[in-house]
Design an enzyme around this catalytic site. Structure first.
Site, mmCIF file in Angstrom:
data_model
loop_
_atom_site.group_PDB
_atom_site.id
_atom_site.type_symbol
_atom_site.label_atom_id
_atom_site.label_comp_id
_atom_site.label_asym_id
_atom_site.label_seq_id
_atom_site.Cartn_x
_atom_site.Cartn_y
_atom_site.Cartn_z
ATOM 1 N N TYR A 63 0.866 -1.182 0.000
ATOM 2 C CA TYR A 63 0.000 0.000 0.000
ATOM 3 C C TYR A 63 0.906 1.237 0.000
ATOM 4 C CZ TYR A 63 -3.435 -3.472 1.723
ATOM 5 O OH TYR A 63 -4.228 -4.589 1.904
ATOM 6 N N PRO A 209 -15.183 -5.757 3.311
ATOM 7 C CA PRO A 209 -16.417 -6.050 4.062
ATOM 8 C C PRO A 209 -17.634 -5.295 3.547
ATOM 9 C CG PRO A 209 -14.943 -4.647 5.360
ATOM 10 C CD PRO A 209 -14.169 -5.086 4.151
ATOM 11 N N LEU A 210 -17.398 -4.179 2.831
ATOM 12 C CA LEU A 210 -18.527 -3.446 2.245
ATOM 13 C C LEU A 210 -18.626 -3.731 0.744
ATOM 14 C CD1 LEU A 210 -18.081 -0.108 4.240
ATOM 15 C CD2 LEU A 210 -19.899 -1.815 4.529
ATOM 16 N N PHE A 215 -9.543 -1.358 -6.206
ATOM 17 C CA PHE A 215 -9.126 -0.043 -6.682
ATOM 18 C C PHE A 215 -10.303 0.847 -7.058
ATOM 19 C CE2 PHE A 215 -5.195 -2.566 -7.988
ATOM 20 C CZ PHE A 215 -4.600 -2.361 -6.745
ATOM 21 N N PRO A 217 -13.761 3.171 -5.772
ATOM 22 C CA PRO A 217 -14.258 3.851 -4.572
ATOM 23 C C PRO A 217 -15.647 3.390 -4.134
ATOM 24 C CG PRO A 217 -14.395 5.307 -6.485
ATOM 25 C CD PRO A 217 -13.784 4.018 -6.967
HETATM 26 N N1 LIG Z 1 -5.532 -9.028 1.779
HETATM 27 C C1 LIG Z 1 -5.866 -8.451 0.651
HETATM 28 O O1 LIG Z 1 -5.543 -8.920 -0.447
HETATM 29 C C2 LIG Z 1 -6.666 -7.188 0.717
HETATM 30 C C3 LIG Z 1 -7.234 -6.632 -0.454
HETATM 31 C C4 LIG Z 1 -7.982 -5.464 -0.318
HETATM 32 C C5 LIG Z 1 -8.156 -4.877 0.924
HETATM 33 N N2 LIG Z 1 -7.575 -5.437 2.031
HETATM 34 C C6 LIG Z 1 -7.752 -4.862 3.383
HETATM 35 O O2 LIG Z 1 -9.133 -4.737 3.656
HETATM 36 C C7 LIG Z 1 -9.433 -3.393 4.036
HETATM 37 C C8 LIG Z 1 -10.846 -3.041 3.612
HETATM 38 O O3 LIG Z 1 -11.036 -3.263 2.232
HETATM 39 P P1 LIG Z 1 -11.485 -2.130 1.220
HETATM 40 O O4 LIG Z 1 -11.128 -0.772 1.721
HETATM 41 O O5 LIG Z 1 -10.981 -2.506 -0.122
HETATM 42 O O6 LIG Z 1 -13.044 -2.322 1.093
HETATM 43 P P2 LIG Z 1 -14.309 -1.965 1.972
HETATM 44 O O7 LIG Z 1 -13.932 -1.801 3.397
HETATM 45 O O8 LIG Z 1 -15.346 -2.960 1.592
HETATM 46 O O9 LIG Z 1 -14.804 -0.575 1.379
HETATM 47 C C9 LIG Z 1 -14.065 0.598 1.401
HETATM 48 C C10 LIG Z 1 -14.850 1.620 0.570
HETATM 49 O O10 LIG Z 1 -16.093 1.838 1.195
HETATM 50 C C11 LIG Z 1 -16.328 3.214 1.393
HETATM 51 N N3 LIG Z 1 -16.944 3.335 2.723
HETATM 52 C C12 LIG Z 1 -16.425 2.936 3.907
HETATM 53 N N4 LIG Z 1 -17.281 3.192 4.918
HETATM 54 C C13 LIG Z 1 -18.374 3.762 4.336
HETATM 55 C C14 LIG Z 1 -19.598 4.257 4.850
HETATM 56 N N5 LIG Z 1 -19.855 4.206 6.163
HETATM 57 N N6 LIG Z 1 -20.495 4.783 3.981
HETATM 58 C C15 LIG Z 1 -20.233 4.822 2.657
HETATM 59 N N7 LIG Z 1 -19.084 4.367 2.094
HETATM 60 C C16 LIG Z 1 -18.166 3.849 2.939
HETATM 61 C C17 LIG Z 1 -14.980 3.867 1.356
HETATM 62 O O11 LIG Z 1 -15.098 5.154 0.800
HETATM 63 P P3 LIG Z 1 -14.800 6.468 1.694
HETATM 64 O O12 LIG Z 1 -13.333 6.619 1.746
HETATM 65 O O13 LIG Z 1 -15.482 7.550 0.947
HETATM 66 O O14 LIG Z 1 -15.424 6.230 3.033
HETATM 67 C C18 LIG Z 1 -14.164 2.950 0.457
HETATM 68 O O15 LIG Z 1 -14.217 3.368 -0.883
HETATM 69 C C19 LIG Z 1 -8.333 -2.569 3.365
HETATM 70 O O16 LIG Z 1 -8.121 -1.343 4.005
HETATM 71 C C20 LIG Z 1 -7.137 -3.478 3.532
HETATM 72 O O17 LIG Z 1 -6.596 -3.309 4.832
HETATM 73 C C21 LIG Z 1 -6.860 -6.577 1.927
#
Ligand SMILES: NC(=O)c1ccc[n+]([C@@H]2O[C@H](COP(=O)([O-])OP(=O)(O)OC[C@H]3O[C@@H](n4cnc5c(N)ncnc54)[C@H](OP(=O)(O)O)[C@@H]3O)[C@@H](O)[C@H]2O)c1
Length: 290
Positions: A63, A209-210, A215, A217
């Site tokens: 990252y 989780p959401l 990549f 938003p």
């Molecule tokens: N191990 C792996 O291969 C891998 C791959 C991907 C991710 N990860 C880990 O998993 C974590 C979470 O995954 P992720 O960030 O990809 O996906 P996510 O948690 O499913 O979703 C993040 C997205 O949701 C939006 N969001 C978050 N809270 C919100 C809310 N209350 N209301 C509306 N929109 C909301 C965010 O936008 P805003 O910024 O506008 O809130 C962001 O664009 C990452 O930070 C990373 O640590 C691991």
């Protein structure tokens, strides 16, 4: 909502707040490549996370690469007692869309040493193999984690993007503390791994989780429609909060790491830990979205 069962992850009796934070999005876009442009804002968000009780923060070497760990180290070190930052090694990123596995023992050692430096730590509390490298025997990559653990550079070893067979194989080499795979209300493909981890007191960290794509938003589950929207309105909650509450209800070994760049969203996500789904609501959501 804390989980005493997984307190050993913190190296003591302190409970982990089951609603953690995934820091990946605090990077330049596109492709989480480069330093987060609002560097001071990123630090404020990380400090707000800790103020809200979050004590489990997930990052990874690619990252940025490195920049996300640098930001966390600058914002939070020396870490308040009971706050852990978990990171990952085994993936290299050379450009916004140029990402590849690199799980050789020498590379894992180099990634680990870089992470220690950027996070300002002597020992990484939880170090996860980011993904198996098809060019390197899996046992060799896991063996590298075992060596880092026996040298005291990492306290616990974890895995990411693995199958159940790989979790079982890894456990013959080193104790596995956590598994981080993609899993959410819409994507239940990893049910067997969730259950296996629960059975063996291994933390399960669902990424996306959401349901956001790495990549992109958009977070489809934060928009919500149909049954998800209906349950959200019954509970006076947002759709995103219900999607997170569903994961917390799904299994007691799940620790959440939703990502956000917004303090308002962070606060909303943390508040999801207070939402109690009934068994009926859980079942309705599971069958409607699965
Ligand atoms: N191990 C792996 O291969 C891998 C791959 C991907 C991710 N990860 C880990 O998993 C974590 C979470 O995954 P992720 O960030 O990809 O996906 P996510 O948690 O499913 O979703 C993040 C997205 O949701 C939006 N969001 C978050 N809270 C919100 C809310 N209350 N209301 C509306 N929109 C909301 C965010 O936008 P805003 O910024 O506008 O809130 C962001 O664009 C990452 O930070 C990373 O640590 C691991």
């Amino acid at each position: 909502m804390t989980t005493p069962a997984l307190s050993w992850l913190l190296g003591g009796d302190l409970p982990i707040h089951r609603l953690g934070y995934g820091a990946m999005r605090l990077c330049a876009q596109p492709g989480n490549f480069g330093p987060y442009p609002d560097w001071e804002g990123g630090k404020r968000l990380l400090r707000r996370a800790v103020e809200l009780g979050i004590n489990f923060i997930d990052t990874a070497h690619p990252y940025g690469p490195g920049w996300n760990e640098e930001l966390i180290g600058e914002a939070l070190a020396p870490y308040p007692t009971g706050v852990i930052v978990t990171t990952k090694g085994g993936v290299e990123k050379t450009g916004p869309g140029e990402v590849f596995a690199d799980g050789s023992p020498a590379s894992l050692r180099r990634f680990c040493e870089g992470s220690l430096q950027r996070l300002k730590l002597d020992c990484l509390p939880l170090y996860q193999l980011h993904r198996p490298d098809p060019q390197v025997p899996f046992a060799k990559s896991v063996g590298a984690l075992a060596a880092l653990k026996s040298e005291g550079k990492i306290r616990h070893a974890g895995l990411s993007n693995v199958t159940l067979a790989q979790v079982e194989e890894a456990r013959t080499i080193v104790p596995i503390a956590s598994v981080q795979n993609r899993y959410n209300l819409q994507e239940h493909g990893d049910d067997a791994v969730v259950d296996y981890c629960a059975q063996h007191n291994i933390a399960y960290l669902p990424w996306g989780p959401l349901a956001a794509k790495p990549f992109a938003p958009e977070a489809p589950l934060a928009q919500g429609s149909g049954v998800l929207a209906q349950v959200a309105s019954e509970l006076g909650a947002t759709a995103g909060q219900v999607a997170l509450a569903w994961l917390l209800h799904r299994s007691p070994n799940i620790i959440l790491i939703p990502g956000t760049t917004s303090i308002a969203h962070l606060e909303e996500n943390v508040a999801a830990a207070k939402i109690q789904l009934s068994d009926a609501q859980f079942a309705t959501l599971s069958s409607a979205q699965g």
